[in-house]
Design a protein around this motif. Structure first.
Motif, PDB file in Angstrom:
ATOM      1  N   GLY A 104       0.833  -1.191   0.000  1.00 51.83           N
ATOM      2  CA  GLY A 104       0.000   0.000   0.000  1.00 51.83           C
ATOM      3  C   GLY A 104       0.866   1.239   0.000  1.00 51.83           C
ATOM      4  N   HIS A 105       0.250   2.369  -0.318  1.00 52.87           N
ATOM      5  CA  HIS A 105       0.967   3.644  -0.350  1.00 52.87           C
ATOM      6  C   HIS A 105       0.321   4.597   0.652  1.00 52.87           C
ATOM      7  N   SER A 106       1.137   5.119   1.577  1.00 55.11           N
ATOM      8  CA  SER A 106       0.651   6.099   2.545  1.00 55.11           C
ATOM      9  C   SER A 106       0.779   7.486   1.939  1.00 55.11           C
ATOM     10  N   ASN A 107      -0.354   8.164   1.784  1.00 54.37           N
ATOM     11  CA  ASN A 107      -0.331   9.502   1.187  1.00 54.37           C
ATOM     12  C   ASN A 107       0.361  10.517   2.090  1.00 54.37           C
ATOM     13  N   THR A 108       0.133  10.427   3.404  1.00 56.00           N
ATOM     14  CA  THR A 108       0.740  11.409   4.302  1.00 56.00           C
ATOM     15  C   THR A 108       2.244  11.189   4.426  1.00 56.00           C
ATOM     16  N   LEU A 109       2.668   9.926   4.498  1.00 52.65           N
ATOM     17  CA  LEU A 109       4.098   9.652   4.643  1.00 52.65           C
ATOM     18  C   LEU A 109       4.809   9.558   3.298  1.00 52.65           C
ATOM     19  N   LYS A 110       4.054   9.626   2.207  1.00 51.31           N
ATOM     20  CA  LYS A 110       4.613   9.558   0.847  1.00 51.31           C
ATOM     21  C   LYS A 110       5.562   8.377   0.722  1.00 51.31           C
ATOM     22  N   ARG A 111       5.052   7.214   1.109  1.00 54.18           N
ATOM     23  CA  ARG A 111       5.913   6.036   1.132  1.00 54.18           C
ATOM     24  C   ARG A 111       5.122   4.806   0.731  1.00 54.18           C
ATOM     25  N   ASP A 112       5.775   3.915  -0.002  1.00 53.26           N
ATOM     26  CA  ASP A 112       5.168   2.626  -0.338  1.00 53.26           C
ATOM     27  C   ASP A 112       5.545   1.624   0.743  1.00 53.26           C
ATOM     28  N   TYR A 113       4.594   0.765   1.071  1.00 56.37           N
ATOM     29  CA  TYR A 113       4.822  -0.266   2.074  1.00 56.37           C
ATOM     30  C   TYR A 113       4.608  -1.638   1.454  1.00 56.37           C
ATOM     31  N   HIS A 114       5.404  -2.594   1.916  1.00 55.57           N
ATOM     32  CA  HIS A 114       5.242  -3.970   1.444  1.00 55.57           C
ATOM     33  C   HIS A 114       5.555  -4.913   2.601  1.00 55.57           C
ATOM     34  N   LEU A 115       4.778  -5.996   2.683  1.00 55.36           N
ATOM     35  CA  LEU A 115       4.937  -6.941   3.776  1.00 55.36           C
ATOM     36  C   LEU A 115       4.550  -8.329   3.289  1.00 55.36           C
ATOM     37  N   GLU A 116       5.379  -9.304   3.619  1.00 50.87           N
ATOM     38  CA  GLU A 116       5.039 -10.704   3.350  1.00 50.87           C
ATOM     39  C   GLU A 116       5.270 -11.492   4.625  1.00 50.87           C
ATOM     40  N   LEU A 117       4.239 -12.187   5.071  1.00 51.05           N
ATOM     41  CA  LEU A 117       4.332 -12.992   6.283  1.00 51.05           C
ATOM     42  C   LEU A 117       3.976 -14.438   5.965  1.00 51.05           C
ATOM     43  N   GLU A 118       4.769 -15.349   6.490  1.00 48.85           N
ATOM     44  CA  GLU A 118       4.427 -16.766   6.403  1.00 48.85           C
ATOM     45  C   GLU A 118       4.118 -17.227   7.820  1.00 48.85           C
ATOM     46  N   PHE A 119       2.859 -17.624   8.049  1.00 46.08           N
ATOM     47  CA  PHE A 119       2.393 -17.933   9.397  1.00 46.08           C
ATOM     48  C   PHE A 119       2.969 -19.241   9.926  1.00 46.08           C
ATOM     49  N   TYR A 120       2.999 -19.325  11.259  1.00 46.17           N
ATOM     50  CA  TYR A 120       3.463 -20.534  11.948  1.00 46.17           C
ATOM     51  C   TYR A 120       2.601 -21.741  11.565  1.00 46.17           C
ATOM     52  N   ALA A 121       1.288 -21.536  11.504  1.00 49.61           N
ATOM     53  CA  ALA A 121       0.358 -22.605  11.116  1.00 49.61           C
ATOM     54  C   ALA A 121      -0.722 -21.983  10.240  1.00 49.61           C
ATOM     55  N   GLU A 122      -1.637 -22.791   9.750  1.00 52.46           N
ATOM     56  CA  GLU A 122      -2.632 -22.285   8.807  1.00 52.46           C
ATOM     57  C   GLU A 122      -3.751 -21.511   9.494  1.00 52.46           C
TER      58      GLU A 122
END
Length: 195
Positions: A52-70
């Protein structure tokens, strides 16, 4: 040119071997001011991908999480606010025990933190309030969510002036600094009034 950053992620959990409604992960992706148009959230049983892109912080964010279990992504809920993205992820397997960690990999992630506003110890989760955390204040701004620390000691401290007939263990405790003179004077006055 904007840089891509990893957002802070807060998490807490509950577990139940019998009730699917009490077997979940709270996950908060702390990214302010991400409009729905620029929000991409892909939830899968093994993990999630967010950008996502924060308009106030003028920054793109990216996150990938692999969970412990389903998790059961169909039962999970998402709440997108101006401050963050809150998720309630239902754990697929009903178990009494907590997950030992959120992620499959056990290495420490700098962006991942425990959500102490929502965290409850495993042995106290049945007494925890249901779903509604409105009684907790905002963050840890100094009021510590309205906790009265004077009540955490497990009862009143003995003052030394209770009269109990069985004899008190207070006599064995040394007086605190500054209380020695006051206690001595009080006992002296008590003897005068008894005489």
């Amino acid at each position: 040119m904007s840089t891509t950053a990893t957002p802070e992620v807060l998490w807490a959990q509950r577990s139940s071997s019998v009730d699917p409604e009490k077997n979940f992960i709270y996950l908060t992706i702390s990214v302010p001011d991400v409009p729905k148009e620029s929000l991409k959230l892909d939830l899968k049983p093994q993990g999630l991908t967010f950008s996502g892109h924060s308009n106030t912080l003028k920054r793109d964010y990216h996150l990938e999480l692999e969970f412990y279990a389903e998790i059961d992504e169909k039962e999970s809920k998402i709440n997108h606010t101006a401050k963050n993205i809150e998720l309630k992820l239902h754990k697929k397997e009903l178990k009494e025990e907590y997950w030992p960690r959120l992620l499959k990999e056990s290495k420490k992630m700098h962006f991942l933190k425990t959500d102490f506003d929502k965290w409850v110890d495993e042995d106290e989760q049945n007494e925890a309030p249901e779903e509604d955390f409105s009684q907790f204040g905002g963050g840890m701004g100094g009021d510590f969510g309205g906790i009265d620390f004077s009540k955490l000691g497990g009862g009143a401290m003995p003052t030394g002036d209770e009269d109990d007939d069985e004899g008190s263990d207070d006599e064995d405790m040394p007086a605190l600094e500054g209380e020695e003179e006051a206690e001595g004077e009080a006992k002296g006055e008590a003897k005068k009034t008894d005489a």
